[in-house]
Enzyme design. Structure first.
Site, PDB file in Angstrom:
ATOM      1  N   SER A  63      76.750  88.636  65.274  1.00 29.70           N
ATOM      2  CA  SER A  63      77.631  87.807  64.089  1.00 29.70           C
ATOM      3  C   SER A  63      78.873  87.372  64.322  1.00 29.70           C
ATOM      4  O   SER A  63      79.307  86.476  63.718  1.00 29.70           O
ATOM      5  CB  SER A  63      77.509  88.660  62.774  1.00 29.70           C
ATOM      6  OG  SER A  63      77.859  90.092  63.030  1.00 29.70           O
ATOM      7  N   ASP A 354      84.821  89.290  55.106  1.00 24.53           N
ATOM      8  CA  ASP A 354      83.891  90.235  54.470  1.00 24.53           C
ATOM      9  C   ASP A 354      84.128  91.810  55.085  1.00 24.53           C
ATOM     10  O   ASP A 354      85.066  91.964  55.879  1.00 24.53           O
ATOM     11  CB  ASP A 354      82.539  89.701  54.587  1.00 24.53           C
ATOM     12  CG  ASP A 354      81.825  89.863  55.791  1.00 24.53           C
ATOM     13  OD1 ASP A 354      82.446  90.581  56.667  1.00 24.53           O
ATOM     14  OD2 ASP A 354      80.755  89.108  55.900  1.00 24.53           O
ATOM     15  N   HIS A 357      83.422  91.484  58.955  1.00 28.13           N
ATOM     16  CA  HIS A 357      83.916  90.321  60.009  1.00 28.13           C
ATOM     17  C   HIS A 357      85.100  89.921  59.801  1.00 28.13           C
ATOM     18  O   HIS A 357      85.694  89.738  58.704  1.00 28.13           O
ATOM     19  CB  HIS A 357      82.777  89.204  59.695  1.00 28.13           C
ATOM     20  CG  HIS A 357      81.370  89.610  60.039  1.00 28.13           C
ATOM     21  ND1 HIS A 357      80.637  89.889  59.017  1.00 28.13           N
ATOM     22  CD2 HIS A 357      80.694  89.840  61.170  1.00 28.13           C
ATOM     23  CE1 HIS A 357      79.265  90.208  59.279  1.00 28.13           C
ATOM     24  NE2 HIS A 357      79.309  90.165  60.774  1.00 28.13           N
TER      25      HIS A 357
END
Length: 389
Positions: A63, A354, A357
């Site tokens: 991610s 978030d 991340h």
């Protein structure tokens, strides 16, 4: 007064009409030629030529580098970022990046004078001579972790091999070999391989810490050799981040203080970094032309978490978007099991966007480090040097 006819004027007018017709026909021909040329470049199965010094960028991983591939696979919102407020800073719309805006590969492409590297699974994009992004949120080197919820690293290698075959059809063997050899391969993997309980999930005796890390690095090495066999020579890696310092981990610590698990994860990450360095040195000796760049993401993030103001941030531990302690619950956007969330006013003040991340600003600083950082934080090459090799 009635105008008299003049043979000379009539001939001039006739000539002018002829010239105009010729010019219009020429313009139409040029336009049609350009359209046809563009069409052939885009759709032709014939051979194409690339600029002499063209260097593509291929992105693999999780991610941290996912540019939207998970938008196009059958996973839940827990593994997607295609909803607000993701993308709020630069793009003004969500596009699958787990960030308020751009991610490190976007900046690296910019520094290399390339367009943003498109997700490989994007259904409307089929030209990948500038590179492709195969990264998938939740991906790991071991396919057993996050099974069914991500495109794991070996599957990403399979997509890359498909693309290499396409290049050989479009560019010919020599053209494809040149493109793949000159390209840079950027890989972020490992963070999802070391959750606290992953070593005890398999049946039978649990492996030792070194054995488990060797399995992770072994799968990564398999992929590196697979890319090398297709022509890849230049590789770049950020090391595994300090996962225990992420807001999501801090929130978990508040809820469940298990020091043994934390100690085990810390040991695994340290072993991963040490083993990866050793294996990359071995590959450089074994594989002709193999070159690499390794950035210490662990140190990079730890410094910004512990001393945010030194790097232009106001907050290093709390996420911009989320809820609960440290805004560390996985709730940003309200599409996941926890629906409540808050969003800060200015993501550029936060190290994390978030709960797991980095923000766009952090990604930019990471890209700058990887592109031209000092030898104590990245080596033996930086990305600028790899692109110029």
């Amino acid at each position: 007064m009635q105008e008299t006819n003049c043979p000379i004027n009539d001939k001039l007018k006739q000539r002018k009409r002829q010239v105009n017709q010729i010019n219009m026909a020429s313009l139409r021909w040029n336009f049609c030629f350009l359209v046809l040329y563009a069409f052939l470049l885009t759709h032709s199965h014939g051979r194409r030529c690339l600029p002499e010094k063209h260097v593509a960028l291929f992105v693999f991983g999780d991610s941290l580098f996912d540019a939207g591939n998970n938008n196009y696979i059958n996973v839940t919102a827990e593994s997607k970022a295609n909803f607000e407020p993701y993308g709020m800073t630069t793009f003004k719309y969500p596009n699958g990046r787990f960030s308020d805006g751009r991610i490190a590969p976007d900046y690296i492409a910019e520094y290399a004078k390339l367009p943003y590297i498109a997700p490989y699974l994007h259904p409307g994009y089929h030209l990948f001579v500038n590179g492709a992004n195969f990264a998938s949120a939740g991906a790991s080197a071991l396919g057993e972790t996050h099974q069914g919820s991500a495109i794991h690293l070996k599957a990403q290698l399979g997509y890359f091999k498909n693309l290499a075959r396409l290049f050989r059809r479009k560019l010919g063997d020599a053209g494809a070999r040149k493109l793949l050899k000159r390209a840079v391969y950027l890989i972020s993997i490992g963070a999802n391989d070391y959750p606290g309980s992953s070593m005890s999930n398999s049946s039978g005796p649990s492996p030792s810490s070194q054995e488990y890390v060797d399995m992770v690095i072994g799968n990564l090495t398999f992929v590196l050799r697979g890319i090398y066999e297709q022509g890849g020579r230049k590789f770049a890696f950020p090391s595994v981040p300090p996962t225990l310092s992420l807001p999501i981990s801090r929130a978990g610590t508040v809820a469940n203080k298990d020091d043994k698990i934390r100690e085990k994860v810390a040991e695994l990450i340290k072993l991963h970094d040490k083993t990866l360095s050793r294996v990359l040195q071995e590959l450089e000796r074994q594989l002709r032309g193999f070159r690499y760049s390794k950035a210490t993401l662990f140190t990079f993030l730890s410094e910004r978490i512990n001393s945010p103001s030194k790097y232009g941030f106001k907050e290093g531990e709390i996420a911009c978007c989320g809820t609960g302690p440290y805004r560390g619950l996985w709730s940003c956007g309200g599409k996941r099991p926890v629906k409540e969330y808050e969003v800060c006013g200015n993501p550029r003040e936060y190290v994390f966007f978030d709960s797991a991340h980095p923000s766009e600003k952090t990604h930019q600083q990471l890209a700058e480090l990887m592109w031209s950082g000092p030898p104590n934080l990245i080596g033996p090459y930086n990305l600028k040097a790899l692109f110029e090799l």
